[in-house]
Design a protein around this motif. Structure first.
Motif, short mmCIF file in Angstrom:
data_model
loop_
_atom_site.label_atom_id
_atom_site.label_comp_id
_atom_site.label_asym_id
_atom_site.label_seq_id
_atom_site.Cartn_x
_atom_site.Cartn_y
_atom_site.Cartn_z
N GLY A 127 0.82 -1.21 0.00
CA GLY A 127 0.00 0.00 0.00
C GLY A 127 0.85 1.26 0.00
O GLY A 127 0.47 2.27 -0.60
N SER A 128 2.00 1.23 0.67
CA SER A 128 2.85 2.43 0.72
C SER A 128 3.33 2.80 -0.68
O SER A 128 3.29 3.97 -1.08
N ASP A 143 -6.87 6.11 -0.20
CA ASP A 143 -6.05 5.07 0.41
C ASP A 143 -6.99 3.98 0.90
O ASP A 143 -7.59 4.09 1.97
N ASP A 151 -4.62 -3.33 -0.87
CA ASP A 151 -3.60 -4.34 -0.53
C ASP A 151 -4.22 -5.73 -0.52
O ASP A 151 -4.94 -6.09 0.42
C1 PLP Z 1 -4.69 2.50 5.62
C2 PLP Z 1 -3.32 1.98 5.23
N1 PLP Z 1 -2.66 2.56 4.22
C3 PLP Z 1 -1.44 2.15 3.83
C4 PLP Z 1 -0.81 1.11 4.48
C5 PLP Z 1 0.56 0.69 4.03
O1 PLP Z 1 0.49 -0.55 3.40
P1 PLP Z 1 1.82 -1.47 3.21
O2 PLP Z 1 2.18 -1.93 4.59
O3 PLP Z 1 1.33 -2.57 2.33
O4 PLP Z 1 2.86 -0.62 2.59
C6 PLP Z 1 -1.45 0.48 5.56
C7 PLP Z 1 -0.78 -0.59 6.32
O5 PLP Z 1 -1.15 -0.93 7.41
C8 PLP Z 1 -2.75 0.92 5.93
O6 PLP Z 1 -3.42 0.35 6.94
#
Ligand code: PLP
Length: 370
Positions: A46-47, A163, A190
């Motif tokens: 997700g990042s 997001d 994700d």
């Molecule tokens: C709302 C949200 N956005 C982004 C992320 C980041 O995802 P990743 O850990 O796959 O990079 C998370 C991870 O917990 C999340 O809960």
């Protein structure tokens, strides 16, 4: 299997099957959450997807070739995931250009304050470029009012990124809880969270493929990039920050073929019910206190103890250590309105109602040891 095949999912000519399977998987994901007209690509998580979404926003509103353009301003709620400020910093926009707008009692962005912030920036001659909405905040699973944010974004000509890393996939089982996903310009999700995949399976979806190509082109020669629809370039290298890319789609494609969308829908539905079940048990207990509304599958709560009423934060922090040390269940924690909260988040297809009961039992048992 993906490591052994070692396909490089960068372009058709290097990995035709991997490219076709990734396109198929991305189209299935988009359709499953009501965004059938979106394209996209798989990411490490997700990042990375959030970084790519905001890179597209920046490029759409302040093209990199636009020398001397003022810095853009972005908006999100105070509950937004830390990957968003990180992306703003990485894009060189300046951390201070991210306005963190306060939330309401259900931890959703305050629309009145959001619009006020946009007004203030316009009045000061700054350039608003994007709003980030959360479809499931990391702490409580709150879903921002996505449809209303989309309307604001349209009114002020801003990019709208959602997001949905944690919560967008809830749309497979309960679309009414995450209305408005299809109104985004870009959306992260994700599959390694709420689609039960092994790690390294995020996704960025976007409405306009040309916007992705503009953001991720090598040369900045947009006219050429957009004209290049040759079969050799039918891939992902010009729609992603990556060039060499793992065959991430294989695991998702195989499990999707095996379980079918219905299998995932049922599992996500169970997770949602388990969260409700836990919330109801907390509400029914005099020793437990629910700290946030349960919109998706995250449940934030704390235990109360007559001898610790002056310092429930310390009590719950120690309680969390004791509960996790027992090894039956695993809780995380969150800070909810300046209070230390225990956080149970249901994103495992193997969790049962007995496990939910075990959460309550473990917490109450550990609390009784104080
Ligand atoms: C709302 C949200 N956005 C982004 C992320 C980041 O995802 P990743 O850990 O796959 O990079 C998370 C991870 O917990 C999340 O809960």
């Amino acid at each position: 299997l993906a490591s052994t095949l070692n396909q490089n999912a960068t372009a058709w000519r290097s990995a035709p099957a991997a490219i076709m399977i990734e396109r198929t998987v991305v189209a299935s994901l988009a359709a499953a959450i009501g965004c059938a007209e979106f394209s996209g690509s798989l990411t490490g998580g997700g990042s990375a997807a959030n970084l790519m979404g905001l890179a597209m926003a920046r490029e759409a509103k302040i093209p990199a070739n636009d020398d001397g353009a003022p810095t853009g301003v972005l908006y999100a709620s105070t509950e937004v995931h830390m990957s968003i400020p990180k992306a703003v910093a990485l894009l060189g926009l300046g951390r201070k250009q991210l306005r963190l707008v306060p939330v309401d009692e259900a931890f959703r962005i305050r629309l009145d304050l959001l619009e006020q912030a946009i007004h203030d920036d316009l009045r000061e001659g700054r350039r608003p470029i994007a709003i980030v909405g959360s479809a499931g905040t990391v702490n409580t699973g709150a879903v921002d009012p996505l449809e209303a944010i989309a309307a604001l974004a349209k009114k002020y000509g801003l990019w709208f990124h959602i997001d949905g890393a944690y919560g967008a996939l809830a749309a497979i089982a309960a679309p009414e809880r995450v209305c408005g996903l299809h109104l985004a310009d870009s959306l992260s999700l994700d599959a390694h969270k709420w689609l039960y995949q092994p790690l390294d399976c995020g996704c960025l979806l976007y409405r306009d493929r040309a916007a992705a190509r503009r953001a991720f082109s090598f040369t900045g020669d947009y006219a050429k990039v957009l004209a290049t629809e040759l079969i050799e370039s039918f891939g992902f290298f010009d729609e992603s920050i990556e060039l060499s890319r793992r065959f991430r789609a294989l695991k998702l494609w195989l499990s999707w073929r095996f379980h079918g969308l219905e299998g995932f829908r049922a599992a996500i539905g169970r997770d949602l019910r388990h969260a409700r079940l836990l919330a109801d048990a907390i509400l029914a207990s005099e020793s437990l206190e629910l700290l946030a509304p349960v919109e998706l599958s995250a449940v934030c709560f704390r235990a109360v103890h007559p001898r610790w009423m002056d310092d429930l934060d310390t009590f719950n922090a120690e309680l969390l250590r004791k509960v996790n040390a027992r090894g039956n269940i695993y809780l995380s924690n969150a800070t909810i309105s300046n209070r230390f909260a225990l956080r149970a988040c249901f994103t495992n297809h193997r969790t049962t109602e007995a496990d939910v009961a075990e959460v309550v039992r473990s917490v109450l048992d550990a609390a009784s040891e104080f």
